[in-house]
Design a protein around this motif. Sequence first.
Motif, PDB file in Angstrom:
ATOM      1  N   PHE A  12       0.815  -1.209   0.000  1.00 35.90           N
ATOM      2  CA  PHE A  12       0.000   0.000   0.000  1.00 35.90           C
ATOM      3  C   PHE A  12       0.855   1.268   0.000  1.00 35.90           C
ATOM      4  CE2 PHE A  12      -2.052   3.520   2.187  1.00 35.90           C
ATOM      5  CZ  PHE A  12      -3.091   3.749   1.305  1.00 35.90           C
ATOM      6  N   SER A  13       1.836   1.344   0.895  1.00 40.32           N
ATOM      7  CA  SER A  13       2.637   2.569   0.960  1.00 40.32           C
ATOM      8  C   SER A  13       3.434   2.783  -0.323  1.00 40.32           C
ATOM      9  CB  SER A  13       3.563   2.561   2.180  1.00 40.32           C
ATOM     10  OG  SER A  13       4.478   1.504   2.110  1.00 40.32           O
ATOM     11  N   LEU A  14       3.915   1.708  -0.908  1.00 37.12           N
ATOM     12  CA  LEU A  14       4.654   1.799  -2.163  1.00 37.12           C
ATOM     13  C   LEU A  14       3.731   2.279  -3.284  1.00 37.12           C
ATOM     14  CD1 LEU A  14       7.190   1.269  -3.831  1.00 37.12           C
ATOM     15  CD2 LEU A  14       6.561  -1.133  -3.905  1.00 37.12           C
ATOM     16  N   ALA A  15       2.557   1.655  -3.394  1.00 34.65           N
ATOM     17  CA  ALA A  15       1.602   2.046  -4.439  1.00 34.65           C
ATOM     18  C   ALA A  15       1.145   3.487  -4.261  1.00 34.65           C
ATOM     19  CB  ALA A  15       0.402   1.097  -4.426  1.00 34.65           C
ATOM     20  N   ALA A  16       0.876   3.880  -3.014  1.00 35.37           N
ATOM     21  CA  ALA A  16       0.427   5.246  -2.751  1.00 35.37           C
ATOM     22  C   ALA A  16       1.490   6.263  -3.156  1.00 35.37           C
ATOM     23  CB  ALA A  16       0.071   5.404  -1.275  1.00 35.37           C
ATOM     24  N   GLU A  17       2.735   5.988  -2.821  1.00 33.62           N
ATOM     25  CA  GLU A  17       3.807   6.925  -3.169  1.00 33.62           C
ATOM     26  C   GLU A  17       4.016   7.016  -4.679  1.00 33.62           C
ATOM     27  OE1 GLU A  17       8.409   7.857  -1.893  1.00 33.62           O
ATOM     28  OE2 GLU A  17       7.108   6.813  -0.483  1.00 33.62           O
ATOM     29  N   LEU A  18       3.799   5.891  -5.373  1.00 35.86           N
ATOM     30  CA  LEU A  18       3.961   5.866  -6.826  1.00 35.86           C
ATOM     31  C   LEU A  18       2.712   6.347  -7.563  1.00 35.86           C
ATOM     32  CD1 LEU A  18       5.781   2.429  -7.165  1.00 35.86           C
ATOM     33  CD2 LEU A  18       6.789   4.693  -7.581  1.00 35.86           C
ATOM     34  N   GLY A  19       1.574   6.416  -6.857  1.00 31.33           N
ATOM     35  CA  GLY A  19       0.324   6.820  -7.489  1.00 31.33           C
ATOM     36  C   GLY A  19      -0.263   5.747  -8.388  1.00 31.33           C
ATOM     37  N   ILE A  20      -0.060   4.476  -8.002  1.00 31.96           N
ATOM     38  CA  ILE A  20      -0.573   3.349  -8.793  1.00 31.96           C
ATOM     39  C   ILE A  20      -1.422   2.445  -7.891  1.00 31.96           C
ATOM     40  CG2 ILE A  20       1.352   3.437 -10.419  1.00 31.96           C
ATOM     41  CD1 ILE A  20       2.636   1.086  -8.932  1.00 31.96           C
ATOM     42  N   GLY A  21      -2.006   1.408  -8.482  1.00 28.53           N
ATOM     43  CA  GLY A  21      -2.873   0.513  -7.740  1.00 28.53           C
ATOM     44  C   GLY A  21      -2.135  -0.448  -6.827  1.00 28.53           C
ATOM     45  N   CYS A  22      -2.862  -0.881  -5.799  1.00 32.51           N
ATOM     46  CA  CYS A  22      -2.374  -1.853  -4.821  1.00 32.51           C
ATOM     47  C   CYS A  22      -3.369  -3.010  -4.804  1.00 32.51           C
ATOM     48  CB  CYS A  22      -2.303  -1.188  -3.452  1.00 32.51           C
ATOM     49  SG  CYS A  22      -1.917  -2.313  -2.111  1.00 32.51           S
ATOM     50  N   ILE A  23      -2.901  -4.226  -5.082  1.00 33.73           N
ATOM     51  CA  ILE A  23      -3.779  -5.385  -5.207  1.00 33.73           C
ATOM     52  C   ILE A  23      -3.296  -6.487  -4.267  1.00 33.73           C
ATOM     53  CG2 ILE A  23      -4.631  -7.160  -6.792  1.00 33.73           C
ATOM     54  CD1 ILE A  23      -4.079  -5.060  -9.065  1.00 33.73           C
ATOM     55  N   PRO A  24      -4.186  -6.980  -3.391  1.00 30.16           N
ATOM     56  CA  PRO A  24      -3.770  -8.065  -2.499  1.00 30.16           C
ATOM     57  C   PRO A  24      -3.894  -9.434  -3.158  1.00 30.16           C
ATOM     58  CG  PRO A  24      -6.003  -7.430  -1.973  1.00 30.16           C
ATOM     59  CD  PRO A  24      -5.533  -6.499  -3.074  1.00 30.16           C
ATOM     60  N   ALA A  25      -2.945 -10.296  -2.851  1.00 25.44           N
ATOM     61  CA  ALA A  25      -3.027 -11.719  -3.201  1.00 25.44           C
ATOM     62  C   ALA A  25      -3.193 -12.437  -1.868  1.00 25.44           C
ATOM     63  CB  ALA A  25      -1.765 -12.176  -3.922  1.00 25.44           C
ATOM     64  N   ARG A  26      -4.368 -13.090  -1.685  1.00 22.52           N
ATOM     65  CA  ARG A  26      -4.721 -13.610  -0.373  1.00 22.52           C
ATOM     66  C   ARG A  26      -4.934 -15.112  -0.386  1.00 22.52           C
ATOM     67  NH1 ARG A  26      -8.116 -10.325   3.555  1.00 22.52           N
ATOM     68  NH2 ARG A  26      -6.713 -11.566   4.818  1.00 22.52           N
ATOM     69  N   LYS A  27      -4.965 -15.673   0.817  1.00 22.77           N
ATOM     70  CA  LYS A  27      -5.268 -17.092   0.985  1.00 22.77           C
ATOM     71  C   LYS A  27      -6.738 -17.327   0.627  1.00 22.77           C
ATOM     72  CE  LYS A  27      -1.163 -17.967   2.571  1.00 22.77           C
ATOM     73  NZ  LYS A  27      -0.630 -18.410   3.800  1.00 22.77           N
TER      74      LYS A  27
END
Length: 182
Positions: free
Chosen positions: A75-90
């Motif tokens: 999330f913090s990486l995506a927010a700083e880059l201004g791009i999407g954040c997608i979770p890969a979950r169990k």
Amino acid sequence: MNEEYHRKVSEFKKKLKSYENYPKPGILFWDIFAALSDGPTCKLLQSIIMEVVKTKFPDVQAVIGLESRGFLFSFSLAAELGIGCIPARKKGKLPGEVISYKYDLEYGSDILEIQKDVIRPGLKCLIVDDLIATGGSITAAAKLLQSCGAQVVGCLVVMEIEAIKGKDNIPENIPVHSLIQL
């Protein structure tokens, strides 16, 4: 990467803790939470990660965070880059239509899922996690993304346990960058 980068990584590495025989006998567990409990260390790690992404993965369009510690960085990486954040979950943790991939672990198997409607063909994805051991979850995420037509531009992990050789299990066409080798 330059000398300043290596100095920062060395400084961060000093903040990590390890625990013998956790979660079971014979395992040496490397704990990132000890380092992240300190504000300046959080900022240091964020700056290191951003430097790597801007240098090695400049055209990334979405950050894929692996459950669960990969979420800390995605999330913090995506927010700083201004791009999407997608979770890969169990399995069973995401609503809506999901795509799944079953993979083997050193002690059994698991299933990883991603919401199908958030991945578009050609999307350039960077997979992030705290640690690479066997490489199973990273490979599963890559195969999930590729099955939707996305492009995996690379994988970024904070720590790599070299003796397990998990990097060898990740497809050769996916560059893997680990900040710290243990």
